[in-house]
Enzyme design. Sequence first.
Site, PDB file in Angstrom:
ATOM      1  N   GLU A 117       3.102  -3.583 -12.542  1.00  0.00           N
ATOM      2  CA  GLU A 117       1.727  -3.074 -12.612  1.00  0.00           C
ATOM      3  C   GLU A 117       1.790  -1.568 -12.817  1.00  0.00           C
ATOM      4  OE1 GLU A 117      -1.058  -4.626  -9.684  1.00  0.00           O
ATOM      5  OE2 GLU A 117       0.309  -6.286  -9.336  1.00  0.00           O
ATOM      6  N   HIS A 231     -10.583   0.478  -7.936  1.00  0.00           N
ATOM      7  CA  HIS A 231      -9.794  -0.263  -8.928  1.00  0.00           C
ATOM      8  C   HIS A 231     -10.466  -0.102 -10.284  1.00  0.00           C
ATOM      9  CE1 HIS A 231      -7.585  -3.384 -10.970  1.00  0.00           C
ATOM     10  NE2 HIS A 231      -6.809  -3.522  -9.915  1.00  0.00           N
ATOM     11  N   ARG A 276      -3.624   4.655 -10.718  1.00  0.00           N
ATOM     12  CA  ARG A 276      -4.912   3.971 -10.673  1.00  0.00           C
ATOM     13  C   ARG A 276      -6.110   4.926 -10.680  1.00  0.00           C
ATOM     14  NH1 ARG A 276      -4.886  -0.829  -6.420  1.00  0.00           N
ATOM     15  NH2 ARG A 276      -3.705  -1.922  -8.007  1.00  0.00           N
ATOM     16  N   HIS A 331     -11.922  -0.447  -3.804  1.00  0.00           N
ATOM     17  CA  HIS A 331     -10.869  -1.460  -3.707  1.00  0.00           C
ATOM     18  C   HIS A 331     -10.066  -1.357  -2.420  1.00  0.00           C
ATOM     19  CE1 HIS A 331      -7.950  -4.310  -5.175  1.00  0.00           C
ATOM     20  NE2 HIS A 331      -6.959  -3.424  -5.184  1.00  0.00           N
ATOM     21  N   ARG A 366      -2.696   4.819  -3.562  1.00  0.00           N
ATOM     22  CA  ARG A 366      -1.742   3.729  -3.322  1.00  0.00           C
ATOM     23  C   ARG A 366      -1.195   3.154  -4.628  1.00  0.00           C
ATOM     24  NH1 ARG A 366      -2.196  -1.836  -3.105  1.00  0.00           N
ATOM     25  NH2 ARG A 366      -4.413  -1.664  -3.554  1.00  0.00           N
TER      26      ARG A 366
HETATM   27  C1  SIN Z   1      -4.383  -5.949  -8.755  1.00  0.00           C
HETATM   28  O1  SIN Z   1      -3.977  -7.105  -8.876  1.00  0.00           O
HETATM   29  O2  SIN Z   1      -4.679  -5.233  -9.694  1.00  0.00           O
HETATM   30  C2  SIN Z   1      -4.540  -5.376  -7.393  1.00  0.00           C
HETATM   31  C3  SIN Z   1      -3.218  -5.143  -6.819  1.00  0.00           C
HETATM   32  C4  SIN Z   1      -3.307  -4.124  -5.747  1.00  0.00           C
HETATM   33  O3  SIN Z   1      -4.375  -3.569  -5.491  1.00  0.00           O
HETATM   34  O4  SIN Z   1      -2.274  -3.822  -5.159  1.00  0.00           O
END
Ligand code: SIN
Length: 508
Positions: A117, A231, A276, A331, A366
């Site tokens: 990610e 998010h 993020r 989020h 985070r």
């Molecule tokens: C996501 O799946 O994008 C969220 C994962 C996270 O917030 O750690």
Amino acid sequence: MTDHNETDVLVVGSGIAGLAAALAAAREGANVTVATKATRPEGASSWWAQGGIAIARDEPEEFKQDIIDASAGTADPEAVDVLVEDANDAVRDVLLETLDVEFDTGTGAADFDFTREAAHSSDRILHVDASTGKHIHVPFLNYLDDHDDVEIRDDTAALELIRHEGKVHGAILESGGEFEPWYAGATVLATGGIGDLYPRTTNPADSTGDGIAMAALAGADVTDMEYVQFHPTVCVANESPFLVSEAVRGEGGLLRNGDGERFMPDYHEDAELAPRDVVARAVKREREETGEVLLDVSPLDFAGHFPDLVEKCEDHGVDWTEGIPVAPAEHFLCGGVTVDDRGRSSLDRLYAVGECSRTGVHGANRLASTSLLEGLVWGLRAGADAAGNDVEVIEAPELLERDPELPANFAREKFVRLRRVMDEYVGLERDPEDLQRAMSVLRRLKGEVDAYVRTRTSRSLYELRSAAVVALLVARQAAENDESVGCHHLVGDAATDGGDAAEPTADD
Ligand code: SIN
């Protein structure tokens, strides 16, 4: 002493952090009570986690560096060491060997299908499709349901801590409109996030920050509250928004503005996989300037990789082949009750784990897929430490025999006002002057709620009080911090003036 109950360890909340604490305390021989207001199973944030759980694999130093980089250098390196060094063992022990979670595998059955990610430098995230949380949470609940030393009390809210001279002796629990003191050798707060403070969130309903509010009101240190993570990609096709995992961008999904242009390379060298907070602000700006932002999933095998998300799109009437309309949403709270490497707060016998805690791992922002891991690692550490304390029965706070009734719509109206203030003034971008405005509205609102709390007791009133206490802490700590970093992004003429707000207190 009125009727009361006793337990060695009282855990408040039933996400992965609370359940890990319960497991670890029970393994140490403690009798554990888990009190949770979360409806089963979907009321806990952990159930909603999509992306997965990151582990160190055989590159712990790279993982540590990614966490620190995502936090813009603000994460506490010692806390990061704890997280990463416990990661592989905690996941193996609890998720693989105890709960038998079946993470997705690659071509060879023995190899996990590690994914990536934003802001991760390699593939290290274990997942089950894009609904990892529920595949961990449900077996965890089932496992503890069968455990002789653990009792899970559903539909049970904690309203207030029982404390005396800096030591916590349990909490007042409410269930079915009845209030009872529960005395405990140690109390572990695991109440999750604060999504209910904002109009759009990925959290389940009733995420009102109860644990943080109770701890703050009891005098515990609460820090980093200004670091509220948004998010970037929440589907906003209709009135019920849902998360579209960052893993989709990890697998090649692209963000396009209302003119069809890919814009993230203009904002950051890592483009869609930038930290993020950077992506969230870019999405907000492009929406304002071009009308919408779409997550283009055509570069990847979306249906093959993310069947759960395909189903969700279809349930919500979204034609994902045309791109998924997305916007940022609240989020995760990076701050919370300040704790050490065993989850101990500044009050004796009070622990906090998971999203309601501030371990230092996240700093100002985070890294994706570290929240389940943090909950697991600190839950295990705190639970083991919390076991073995004697229960002391002292006078409980006097909130047991009050009028439960509230004026019609009282809580609903106050929540609408609170969310509007948080959204306008304490959201993704903050103007120092707006933060002062937010504080004055929130102070008034909290005063109105406190007036009712003096004479009435009900779960919804206490949830509202929690939300008001926590909102004020977020606004005040944001006003105090004059440095734009991570999730705390200042704008406006006064942005560089520096904060002159007074020291925040929960009673303000
Ligand atoms: C996501 O799946 O994008 C969220 C994962 C996270 O917030 O750690």
